[in-house]
Write an enzyme that holds these catalytic residues in place. Structure first.
Site, PDB file in Angstrom:
ATOM      1  N   HIS A   1      28.009  -7.340  -7.102  1.00 46.45           N
ATOM      2  CA  HIS A   1      29.122  -6.534  -7.597  1.00 46.45           C
ATOM      3  C   HIS A   1      30.409  -7.357  -7.632  1.00 46.45           C
ATOM      4  O   HIS A   1      31.194  -7.264  -8.583  1.00 46.45           O
ATOM      5  CB  HIS A   1      29.328  -5.295  -6.723  1.00 46.45           C
ATOM      6  CG  HIS A   1      28.378  -4.182  -7.024  1.00 46.45           C
ATOM      7  ND1 HIS A   1      27.087  -4.162  -6.549  1.00 46.45           N
ATOM      8  CD2 HIS A   1      28.524  -3.053  -7.760  1.00 46.45           C
ATOM      9  CE1 HIS A   1      26.481  -3.062  -6.980  1.00 46.45           C
ATOM     10  NE2 HIS A   1      27.323  -2.387  -7.716  1.00 46.45           N
TER      11      HIS A   1
ATOM     12  N   GLU B   1      25.574  -7.609 -12.318  1.00 45.33           N
ATOM     13  CA  GLU B   1      25.025  -6.492 -11.557  1.00 45.33           C
ATOM     14  C   GLU B   1      24.213  -5.569 -12.445  1.00 45.33           C
ATOM     15  O   GLU B   1      23.277  -4.919 -11.999  1.00 45.33           O
ATOM     16  CB  GLU B   1      26.179  -5.758 -10.852  1.00 45.33           C
ATOM     17  CG  GLU B   1      25.780  -4.544 -10.057  1.00 45.33           C
ATOM     18  CD  GLU B   1      25.854  -3.272 -10.866  1.00 45.33           C
ATOM     19  OE1 GLU B   1      25.200  -2.280 -10.490  1.00 45.33           O
ATOM     20  OE2 GLU B   1      26.562  -3.262 -11.894  1.00 45.33           O
TER      21      GLU B   1
END
Length: 346
Positions: free
Chosen positions: A311, A17
């Site tokens: 994520h 991420e």
């Protein structure tokens, strides 16, 4: 859990991420395992690399809760070293400053506080409704009820809401440490309601009414309400959409901002919730990465979600790097095209 307490784990903050998620997960896992780590290239791909105010608040909060020694804890730093000590409970006050996210600070220290040597009461001042961060509504209604089902005793009270750019929100959280039970969340269960709540502070009432009107057109609402907040730091607006089921609750929040019409705020939020309603998996995109550390504390568990987010994949990578657990993500047999089963084993 494989701790390897004497060896410092080296992590690349530009991987996955590439933002603050790696930092927060590493801080939590370091406190839980006792293993020190060094994180380099922090937020290297962002327009302003390095630690921002809210990231620094997470580091400082973890250092207090985890009795840690820290190197590089300053604004703009692209590398930190974190060597944890013994987790301790007690009374803590954390100030993010400006409108930085209070919920990201809570997300960082909560797993450790659930393993602390005593109950804790923490107060966090900053933003409660932030772009690119879970809001207090999401934590209160989507995340904490699942923790409670696992056996966690966590109570959160929002004393003041904090909106960008003024901030000034204040939340209090009480945590009683104790063992958690595994969670297996594979189905939503029966629908129990779909609500829309427009939050307003120091803004005309018609803004909330226009948002609720759009929500009523786009969604099969069972209830709606406008909530006028007491005086605080600056104006603020949010449209909170709450889809409740027997086994899970999904929260989507549209945040008002200067130059964005009430209709646009509502349309964007409704579009996100309709996507969740359509794919049918119980765990939404934002809840999926947040459930991993509670499952780790519980010693295992599983859930079904939609297509994995960056994520979620980043959290999995950090867990594997610490040797804390094995996490698998695979198409779910019930709906292999749209649903993925995430399983964690320690």
């Amino acid at each position: 859990m494989n701790t390897k307490k004497d060896s410092e784990l080296l992590l690349d903050g530009s991987q996955g991420e590439g933002g603050g998620q790696i930092l927060r997960s590493a801080l939590a896992l370091s406190m839980l395992s006792g293993r020190p780590f060094r994180l380099t290239k922090i937020r290297a791909g962002r327009s302003k690399p390095g630690l921002m105010r809210q990231h620094l608040a997470c580091v400082r909060a973890a250092a207090l809760v985890g009795n840690a020694q820290v190197e590089g804890a300053e604004i703009g730093s692209t590398e930190i070293g974190f060597r944890p000590g013994t987790i301790r409970g007690g009374q803590f006050e954390f100030k993010v400053g400006s409108a930085g996210s209070t919920m990201l600070v809570l997300q960082t220290v909560l797993p450790a506080l659930l393993r602390a040597d005593a109950p804790s009461r923490i107060s966090i001042e900053g933003g409660t409704h932030n772009m690119l961060a879970p809001t207090s509504d999401f934590i209160a209604d989507a995340f904490l009820p699942l923790l409670a089902r696992m056996g966690a005793q966590v109570q959160m009270t929002v004393e003041r809401h904090g909106f960008f750019p003024a901030g000034g929100g204040l939340v209090h959280v009480e945590v009683r440490p104790g063992p958690l039970q595994p969670l297996h969340l594979h189905e939503r269960g029966a629908s129990t309601g779909l609500e829309a709540i427009a939050l307003l502070r120091s803004l005309p009432q018609h803004i909330g009414e226009r948002e609720l009107e759009i929500a009523a057109r786009r969604l099969p609402l069972t209830a709606s309400a406008r909530r006028d907040l007491s005086a605080g730091f600056g104006p603020g607006n949010a449209l909170v959409l709450k889809a409740s089921y027997a086994n899970v609750t999904e929260i989507v929040v549209g945040l008002g901002e200067h130059g964005l019409s009430a209709e646009s705020v509502a349309e964007n939020a409704c579009r996100e919730l309709r996507s969740y309603l359509a794919h049918g998996a119980p765990v939404g995109e934002h809840l999926s990465d947040q459930l991993l550390l509670p499952l780790l504390l519980a010693g295992g568990g599983s859930f079904v979600t939609g297509r994995p987010s960056s994520h979620l994949e980043t959290n999995v990578a950090v867990i594997h790097a610490f040797g804390a657990a094995q996490v698998s993500i695979a198409p779910d047999q019930g709906n292999p095209q749209q649903h993925f089963r995430v399983s964690l084993e320690t």
